[in-house]
Motif scaffolding. Structure first.
Motif, PDB file in Angstrom:
ATOM      1  N   THR A 140       0.797   4.718   2.029  1.00 45.93           N
ATOM      2  CA  THR A 140       0.509   4.686   3.466  1.00 45.93           C
ATOM      3  C   THR A 140       1.271   5.764   4.226  1.00 45.93           C
ATOM      4  N   ASP A 152      -4.845   2.606  -3.705  1.00 47.23           N
ATOM      5  CA  ASP A 152      -3.993   1.516  -3.211  1.00 47.23           C
ATOM      6  C   ASP A 152      -4.844   0.335  -2.743  1.00 47.23           C
ATOM      7  N   PHE A 153      -5.862   0.631  -1.941  1.00 49.86           N
ATOM      8  CA  PHE A 153      -6.731  -0.432  -1.431  1.00 49.86           C
ATOM      9  C   PHE A 153      -7.535  -1.073  -2.563  1.00 49.86           C
ATOM     10  N   LEU A 197       0.887  -1.174   0.000  1.00 46.51           N
ATOM     11  CA  LEU A 197       0.000   0.000   0.000  1.00 46.51           C
ATOM     12  C   LEU A 197       0.927   1.226   0.000  1.00 46.51           C
TER      13      LEU A 197
END
Length: 494
Positions: free
Chosen positions: A306, A394-395, A303
């Motif tokens: 982050t 990202d998720f 990710l």
């Protein structure tokens, strides 16, 4: 039955249905426990008369055979929820004397389901804090202690009163709200379960706003099963909240099979922070092994954005707070400063807000106003919004690869002492390092107690799920809970 206040929601519900206990008896047990727990400062507005009346009505419903799962179960309500005719101050002096003439959608849903309100719970002022040290009512206190040390510990924040009350068995469960981790971090600090559902799953109507694009309510409970029961009662589509999702609410409890064979669990490398305590690292590794043992496939994931989540969050959240808190001006409701002769409306605003808002709220309003000002809007606020979009992507990319849930630590440490981190706001903000990404992306996240540190304090793990798939997330948490086998309770000192 002895120690009725120590029951969870599922056990109490089953006992009520069998006729082994009444709601009035359950409620009286909790009210007695609350009366003896002043040292925790968890309940700040007591409503015993309302509780007993609701309990009697619930007993009649159960007897008539018309009883939803929450019927007759005594719970605490965070002071951020507006409750009709009951003080609702959001932990702030500026809302002193405010008695809403309406009920928040979530508390209305709970009352419609037969739940019993024991009172209102302590919290950080306007939900701004990670330690429950910014409250007008004073600090809420964690029922846990470090070994034989008498140092008062934080129950986490902002839902610190909710966490303390559930962990100390003052209520069977409680409502919390989560803007950057304010359900999950306190749940981890006191050894209970806390779930933040997908943004839009629970109505925000009648919940005092902090940061409207991030705030989301959820239950804080003694087990994953209890979280499933209470979440279902709290959720609904609400036309009064424009961000409320018009989706059916599943029977979350029925989805708790504990079978996660073949599920893909992502382990994000970016959550391995420099300086992370060995105990947190070991807990994360243990949790990974537990899920693998339950039949899940463990996948390393990335990710990449982050590291930008915390700074972006602390631009967006104060900006929205600055806008939301502009309504507290001493004109319509709550506190109004005493004015000197010749003072005009500007002086009234200034004096009321200086007296009514605490230091942390003032700090965040100032930050928010600054990042929204003409010369800095693009440099800070718009850039933070772009970063937020990247975090969300990202998720989405990870879930598109077939990942079902993501496992991370819930907090960077166990509960710390009250006063130990309050001098440095940045150090305090770092408590949200594992949780804010979930709010930025609008995803569901749950904290599950999974172990203890060497001083005997609880530690939690966090699972992050796909949007709108709280049932699947709860089931994964249920499997983790079963293998972690966390049953420790704080030794009673209060």
């Amino acid at each position: 039955m002895a120690d009725l206040n120590k029951l969870g929601l599922a056990e109490a519900r089953d006992a009520l249905r069998k006729g082994d206990v009444t709601s009035v008896e359950l409620t009286d047990a909790c009210l007695t426990a609350i009366d003896g727990a002043g040292a925790l400062n968890a309940f700040v507005h007591h409503t015993p008369d309302i509780a007993r009346a609701q309990a009697a009505a619930a007993d009649a419903r159960i007897k008539a055979g018309d009883a939803p799962a929450m019927c007759g179960l005594p719970v605490g309500i965070k002071d951020l929820f507006c409750t009709k005719g009951v003080p609702s101050q959001a932990g702030s002096r500026i809302l002193e004397g405010f008695l809403p003439q309406y009920e928040s959608t979530i508390t209305q849903n709970l009352f419609d389901a037969g739940a019993v309100m024991l009172g209102k719970l302590n919290m950080d002022e306007f939900a701004m804090g990670s330690s429950n040290e910014t409250s007008v009512y004073g600090n809420a206190v964690n029922p846990w202690r470090r070994g034989n040390d008498d140092t008062a510990l934080t129950p986490g924040g902002s839902s610190g009163g909710s966490a303390s009350a559930v962990a100390a068995d003052l209520c069977l469960a409680a409502t919390g709200t989560d803007t950057g981790g304010s359900i999950r971090q306190p749940a981890a600090f006191v050894g209970i379960t806390g779930i933040k559902p997908t943004y839009g799953r629970c109505s925000r109507w009648g919940v005092v706003a902090f940061a409207s694009s991030l705030d989301q309510a959820g239950p804080m409970t003694k087990s994953v099963r209890d979280a499933a029961i209470m979440l279902e009662a709290m959720c609904s589509h609400d036309p009064k909240d424009s961000t409320s999702a018009d989706l059916p609410v599943p029977n979350f409890e029925a989805m708790l099979t504990g079978d996660i064979k073949g599920k893909k669990i992502g382990i994000p490398k970016e959550y391995r922070m420099d300086g992370m305590p060995d105990e947190i690292e070991a807990l994360w590794a243990d949790g990974t092994a537990m899920l693998r043992d339950a039949g899940a496939e463990i996948v390393d994931i990335s990710l990449p954005h982050t590291k930008y989540a915390l700074p972006a969050y602390y631009v967006i959240a104060p900006a929205e707070a600055s806008s939301n808190l502009a309504r507290y001006d001493g004109v319509r409701y709550g506190h109004r400063a005493r004015l000197d002769q010749g003072d005009g409306i500007t002086e009234m605003y200034e004096k009321t807000r200086a007296e009514g808002f605490g230091a942390e709220v003032q700090r965040r309003v100032m930050i928010g106003t600054y990042v929204l000002s003409a010369g800095f809007y693009d440099a800070y606020y718009n850039r933070a919004r772009k970063v937020r979009t990247l975090i969300k992507k990202d998720f989405e990319d990870v879930f598109a690869q077939g990942i079902d849930a993501i496992l991370t630590p819930a907090t960077p440490s166990a509960a710390f002492g009250l006063g130990e981190a309050s001098d440095d706001p940045v150090e305090m903000y770092l408590n949200d390092v594992f949780t804010v990404t979930v709010n930025m992306a609008g995803l569901p996240g749950i904290a599950v107690p999974a172990g203890q540190d060497k001083q005997g304090l609880p530690l939690g793990l966090q699972l992050i799920g796909r949007p709108w798939e709280e049932g699947d997330l709860l089931n994964t948490a249920y499997a983790l809970e079963a293998r972690a086998g966390f049953v420790a309770k704080p030794a009673k000192w209060w």
